[in-house]
Design a protein around this motif. Structure first.
Motif, PDB file in Angstrom:
ATOM      1  N   TYR A 108      -3.204  -0.829   1.841  1.00  0.00           N
ATOM      2  CA  TYR A 108      -4.106  -0.429   2.922  1.00  0.00           C
ATOM      3  C   TYR A 108      -5.561  -0.638   2.523  1.00  0.00           C
ATOM      4  O   TYR A 108      -6.368  -1.170   3.307  1.00  0.00           O
ATOM      5  CB  TYR A 108      -3.851   1.030   3.288  1.00  0.00           C
ATOM      6  N   LEU A 109      -5.912  -0.253   1.316  1.00  0.00           N
ATOM      7  CA  LEU A 109      -7.293  -0.402   0.856  1.00  0.00           C
ATOM      8  C   LEU A 109      -7.703  -1.872   0.789  1.00  0.00           C
ATOM      9  O   LEU A 109      -8.856  -2.207   1.107  1.00  0.00           O
ATOM     10  CB  LEU A 109      -7.453   0.252  -0.518  1.00  0.00           C
ATOM     11  N   ILE A 110      -6.778  -2.751   0.386  1.00  0.00           N
ATOM     12  CA  ILE A 110      -7.085  -4.189   0.325  1.00  0.00           C
ATOM     13  C   ILE A 110      -7.415  -4.716   1.719  1.00  0.00           C
ATOM     14  O   ILE A 110      -8.385  -5.467   1.906  1.00  0.00           O
ATOM     15  CB  ILE A 110      -5.904  -4.969  -0.291  1.00  0.00           C
TER      16      ILE A 110
ATOM     17  N   ILE B 127     -15.394  -1.120  -5.377  1.00  0.00           N
ATOM     18  CA  ILE B 127     -15.242  -0.685  -6.778  1.00  0.00           C
ATOM     19  C   ILE B 127     -14.065   0.284  -6.903  1.00  0.00           C
ATOM     20  O   ILE B 127     -13.265   0.203  -7.837  1.00  0.00           O
ATOM     21  CB  ILE B 127     -16.537  -0.036  -7.286  1.00  0.00           C
ATOM     22  N   GLY B 128     -13.952   1.188  -5.935  1.00  0.00           N
ATOM     23  CA  GLY B 128     -12.866   2.163  -5.964  1.00  0.00           C
ATOM     24  C   GLY B 128     -11.500   1.518  -5.845  1.00  0.00           C
ATOM     25  O   GLY B 128     -10.545   1.909  -6.535  1.00  0.00           O
ATOM     26  N   THR B 129     -11.396   0.521  -4.972  1.00  0.00           N
ATOM     27  CA  THR B 129     -10.114  -0.178  -4.805  1.00  0.00           C
ATOM     28  C   THR B 129      -9.714  -0.892  -6.084  1.00  0.00           C
ATOM     29  O   THR B 129      -8.548  -0.844  -6.510  1.00  0.00           O
ATOM     30  CB  THR B 129     -10.209  -1.192  -3.651  1.00  0.00           C
ATOM     31  N   TYR B 130     -10.681  -1.565  -6.709  1.00  0.00           N
ATOM     32  CA  TYR B 130     -10.386  -2.267  -7.958  1.00  0.00           C
ATOM     33  C   TYR B 130     -10.000  -1.279  -9.061  1.00  0.00           C
ATOM     34  O   TYR B 130      -9.048  -1.518  -9.823  1.00  0.00           O
ATOM     35  CB  TYR B 130     -11.584  -3.105  -8.397  1.00  0.00           C
ATOM     36  N   SER B 131     -10.719  -0.170  -9.157  1.00  0.00           N
ATOM     37  CA  SER B 131     -10.409   0.850 -10.170  1.00  0.00           C
ATOM     38  C   SER B 131      -9.024   1.437  -9.915  1.00  0.00           C
ATOM     39  O   SER B 131      -8.249   1.687 -10.855  1.00  0.00           O
ATOM     40  CB  SER B 131     -11.454   1.961 -10.143  1.00  0.00           C
TER      41      SER B 131
ATOM     42  N   LEU C 215      -3.119   1.727 -11.260  1.00  0.00           N
ATOM     43  CA  LEU C 215      -1.707   1.475 -10.948  1.00  0.00           C
ATOM     44  C   LEU C 215      -1.079   0.525 -11.971  1.00  0.00           C
ATOM     45  O   LEU C 215       0.106   0.654 -12.307  1.00  0.00           O
ATOM     46  CB  LEU C 215      -1.572   0.887  -9.542  1.00  0.00           C
ATOM     47  N   ILE C 216      -1.886  -0.422 -12.448  1.00  0.00           N
ATOM     48  CA  ILE C 216      -1.393  -1.338 -13.482  1.00  0.00           C
ATOM     49  C   ILE C 216      -1.149  -0.586 -14.785  1.00  0.00           C
ATOM     50  O   ILE C 216      -0.092  -0.720 -15.421  1.00  0.00           O
ATOM     51  CB  ILE C 216      -2.393  -2.488 -13.721  1.00  0.00           C
TER      52      ILE C 216
ATOM     53  N   TYR D 200      -0.777  -7.190  -0.863  1.00  0.00           N
ATOM     54  CA  TYR D 200      -1.064  -7.243  -2.300  1.00  0.00           C
ATOM     55  C   TYR D 200      -0.159  -8.262  -2.987  1.00  0.00           C
ATOM     56  O   TYR D 200      -0.624  -9.058  -3.824  1.00  0.00           O
ATOM     57  CB  TYR D 200      -0.872  -5.871  -2.941  1.00  0.00           C
ATOM     58  N   SER D 201       1.130  -8.251  -2.671  1.00  0.00           N
ATOM     59  CA  SER D 201       2.078  -9.140  -3.344  1.00  0.00           C
ATOM     60  C   SER D 201       1.766 -10.600  -3.047  1.00  0.00           C
ATOM     61  O   SER D 201       1.904 -11.459  -3.922  1.00  0.00           O
ATOM     62  CB  SER D 201       3.507  -8.812  -2.907  1.00  0.00           C
ATOM     63  N   THR D 202       1.347 -10.891  -1.814  1.00  0.00           N
ATOM     64  CA  THR D 202       0.988 -12.259  -1.469  1.00  0.00           C
ATOM     65  C   THR D 202      -0.237 -12.716  -2.253  1.00  0.00           C
ATOM     66  O   THR D 202      -0.273 -13.833  -2.780  1.00  0.00           O
ATOM     67  CB  THR D 202       0.717 -12.381   0.046  1.00  0.00           C
TER      68      THR D 202
END
Length: 739
Positions: free
Chosen positions: A119-121, A229-233, A238-239, A262-264
């Motif tokens: 959703y954030l992406i 920045i928040g989405t990347y963090s 998650l990683i 995200y998977s795509t």
């Protein structure tokens, strides 16, 4: 010292800036739901959730979107209050809709955090609209692209069982041709018209939309930066916590758990060829030294997963070697809670009881035939490449690789490939040349081809062409055969067909039962083909060894939901020979990239470079690390590993084993009659370079209607075998019209 003066007024949120953020946040949620549901529907039976739940949930979302737009348009306090009240009233319905969507996505509770990332992406992708003057156009453009990609993913998933990935950009031509074949011309026209209308609407919107304020408030810039920045963090978290999963062989599970968008995007990032850690000339040569040392000192073959030793056999006489890859083949008896009127695969079952057998780990699930084919042919592990990547396009289009074909050609073998599907599908007519095959017999070079109810060629035709390849030369033969009859999709309304094998004692839904009913009848016919091949091998006076194996498990909805108790990562294999194999090898669990090592070792022939790697290093602790380094070196690196005499060249691939020739062309009334040999229904007459409507009479005769007034102008007549995309695969000799 002077400081830059900041105008605080520009950073105060305005009514318009707040509206923008609310609208983008909610539209992102709708796109998130639509893309995820479309992705899940493509790999799961539509009946898995009541249609009314989907319609109700989607309806609620769009009603609320309409409410937001209405309130913003009115821009009055009473409408804001009224809208808020309606929103509160509809919250229980929204909760109901979300519960249904979440159940439909079939995602474990802990993976809801991956869906939040998705959703954030989407929100980040839409957010640049706050910097643009044509905000509506940009928002509409991104939304349309996401929806169109999710629709394409839906159809691709239904057709082949695995989702859309970045690497599919190489397969666009094949996808369009298959769409035409399976949806029909009318559907293609409808789809084309729909896409055209969308493009026209977007262009109209771009022209008509008035330029607004580029930035309604600088506060939105702050929000965007924080969001990015928040989405990347959040992604990094998650990683690091290993919440995001990655199954190299199970794209369906990866997409379902991590989220479609995200998977795509991740499939594109994985396409970047990063150099492995510790890759350098010294490390590669150290591995090479160990392989050479072990190869010289021992003839024993060991595979770590099966503890195999001494699988060499028949060292004095070279046998014919047959690989038979079976489309979507598995043991239907492995599906829990389902019984049948009789065993669908008795011939394969007999091979399992009497010979060498086991399970083979495949590089994909539900689809991706060419991936398994590539691993078996080359010994290369696709785990180190990207999701859904088809090396026939991405590697064999420009690289020449060692394979079972090139290895056996150096030992005097004739090498043949057979497939009862289009010759240039998956770029095989070029890929097989890069792998060293002498001939390739595709469906365009086959006669008497029967079709299934879903228009795939039946496998019964293949035994005739295996026999033809084996008899085409006096030398020993490698024949690599790929079947197609068991291909998805499997109709959920298959009860309309009167097929011999039935499903009994099952509590499955009607759609699941119908799919399995159709599937078992198709692989039962494939099993009859297996019996034909065994009979052919037994009738020969030449030593012959053959392996039968599935390319991947079928894309049945039941299995896509991880139900039925089936291990979807493996398929069965069975090895048969018409001579005694002096070996202790009994089979067991292997990987597809190890199959060539087993077969060449059992045949008692010299192994190729990758086979020697598997034979000597598979019991090593760092086996997979060594594989990664060697494969990177061979495919993308400096090519330190291979010696000069191990490097191979492409072959002059011949399509079909028999020559197609024209003997004469004569005028008969208003027709031109072309006489020759080995014509098929894919033979097309070209006159003076122009394709003509061709009537197939038999394998020796073609006819073309032609204007009598133009007959005197005919200078050149040829016959071409036409493959996918209307591309000629080969052509005959040229002939002039006889008087």
């Amino acid at each position: 010292m002077k400081f830059v003066k900041i105008d605080k007024e520009k950073f105060k949120p305005t009514k318009n800036s707040v509206k923008e953020l609310i609208f983008l946040a909610y539209l992102s949620f709708i796109l998130f739901i639509c893309t995820e549901v479309m992705s899940a529907m493509g790999t799961t039976s539509y009946g898995y959730i009541e249609n009314i739940d989907l319609y109700l949930g989607t309806g609620i979302l769009f009603i609320l979107l309409g409410l937001i737009i209405f309130v913003f348009k009115k821009d009055e306090k009473k409408y804001y209050i009224g809208g808020f009240i309606v929103f509160l009233i509809m919250m229980p319905f929204m909760k109901y809709a979300w519960d249904k969507f979440f159940a439909f996505l079939d995602v474990p509770d802990e993976n809801i955090w991956c869906l939040l990332l998705d959703y954030l992406i989407i929100l980040v992708m839409l957010s640049p609209a706050i910097f643009l003057k044509k905000k509506v156009f940009y928002t509409a453009l991104i939304s349309v692209i996401l929806i169109l990609l999710s629709i394409a993913n839906y159809f691709i998933s239904i057709f082949r069982g695995i989702p859309l990935a970045y690497s599919d950009i190489y397969c666009i031509g094949d996808a369009l041709s298959l769409t035409k074949s399976f949806l029909g011309d009318n559907s293609i026209l409808f789809i084309s018209a729909g896409v055209t209308v969308l493009i026209i609407c977007l262009v109209f919107l771009f022209i008509k939309e008035k330029r607004g304020f580029r930035i309604s408030s600088y506060s939105n810039i702050v929000v965007f930066v924080i969001l990015a920045i928040g989405t990347y963090s959040y992604y990094l978290n998650l990683i690091n916590t290993k919440t995001l999963i990655y199954y190299s062989a199970n794209m369906v599970k990866t997409y379902r758990y991590n989220g479609y968008v995200y998977s795509t995007l991740e499939s594109g990032l994985r396409f970047i060829r990063f150099k492995p850690k510790d890759y350098n000339e010294d490390s590669i040569m150290a591995i090479r030294k160990e392989v050479d040392s072990n190869t010289t000192s021992s003839k024993k073959a060991t595979l770590a997963s099966t503890k195999l030793t001494n699988i060499s056999s028949n060292e004095t006489k070279k046998p014919n070697i047959l690989f038979v890859q079976l489309e979507g083949f598995m043991d239907p008896m492995a599906i829990k809670g389902v019984m049948y009127t009789k065993d669908p695969i008795p011939n394969f079952r007999k091979l399992q009881k009497e010979g060498i057998y086991g399970k083979m780990k495949t590089p994909s699930i539900g689809g991706g035939t060419a991936r398994t084919e590539f691993e078996v042919m080359t010994g290369i592990d696709l785990e180190f490449l990207t999701d859904g990547e088809v090396p026939h396009y991405t590697i064999l289009g420009h690289e020449i690789l060692n394979s079972v074909a090139s290895t056996l050609k150096k030992q005097g073998y004739s090498t043949h490939a057979i497939h009862n599907n289009q010759g240039n599908f998956y770029n095989r007519n070029k890929a097989y040349s890069s792998l060293g095959y002498d001939t390739y017999t595709s469906v365009e070079y086959m006669d008497n081809v029967e079709r299934t109810e879903t228009n795939w060629a039946k496998d019964t035709v293949l035994s005739e062409y295996i026999k033809e390849c084996l008899g085409s030369t006096e030398r020993n033969d490698l024949v690599f055969t790929i079947s197609v009859e068991g291909h998805s999709p499997y109709p959920t309304d298959a009860d309309k067909y009167d097929l011999p094998l039935k499903v009994v004692n099952s509590s499955l839904s009607e759609s699941d039962k119908n799919q399995i009913y159709y599937y078992i009848n198709k692989i039962h016919e494939t099993d009859e083909f297996i019996g034909d091949v065994v009979d052919l091998v037994d009738s020969m006076d030449e030593d012959t060894i053959v392996v039968f194996y599935g390319d991947h498990t079928p894309a049945l909805d039941l299995l896509n939901r991880d139900e039925g108790g089936v291990d979807r990562t493996t398929t069965p294999y069975a090895i048969y020979s018409n001579f005694d194999l002096d070996t202790n090898f009994k089979g067991g669990d292997i990987s597809a990239y190890q199959m060539s090592t087993i077969m060449l070792s059992l045949a008692g022939v010299d192994l190729g470079p990758m086979e020697n790697v598997h034979k000597t290093l598979s019991s090593e602790k760092n086996y997979k690390k060594y594989l990664e380094l060697i494969q990177y070196d061979i495919l993308f690196g400096e090519d330190y590993y291979l010696s000069e005499d191990e490097k191979t060249t492409s072959s002059n691939l011949k399509m079909g084993t028999k020559d197609i020739k024209i003997k004469s062309a004569t005028v008969q009334g208003n027709q031109i009659c072309i006489k020759g040999k080995n014509f098929t229904r894919k033979s097309v007459v070209f006159i003076n370079g122009k394709e003509e409507n061709t009537m197939y009479v038999n394998k020796n005769t073609l006819r073309v209607y032609y204007d009598k007034d133009d007959i005197d102008n005919i200078d050149d007549i040829v016959v071409k075998q036409i493959g996918l995309h209307n591309i000629p695969l080969s052509q005959t000799n040229s002939i002039k019209l006889s008087n």
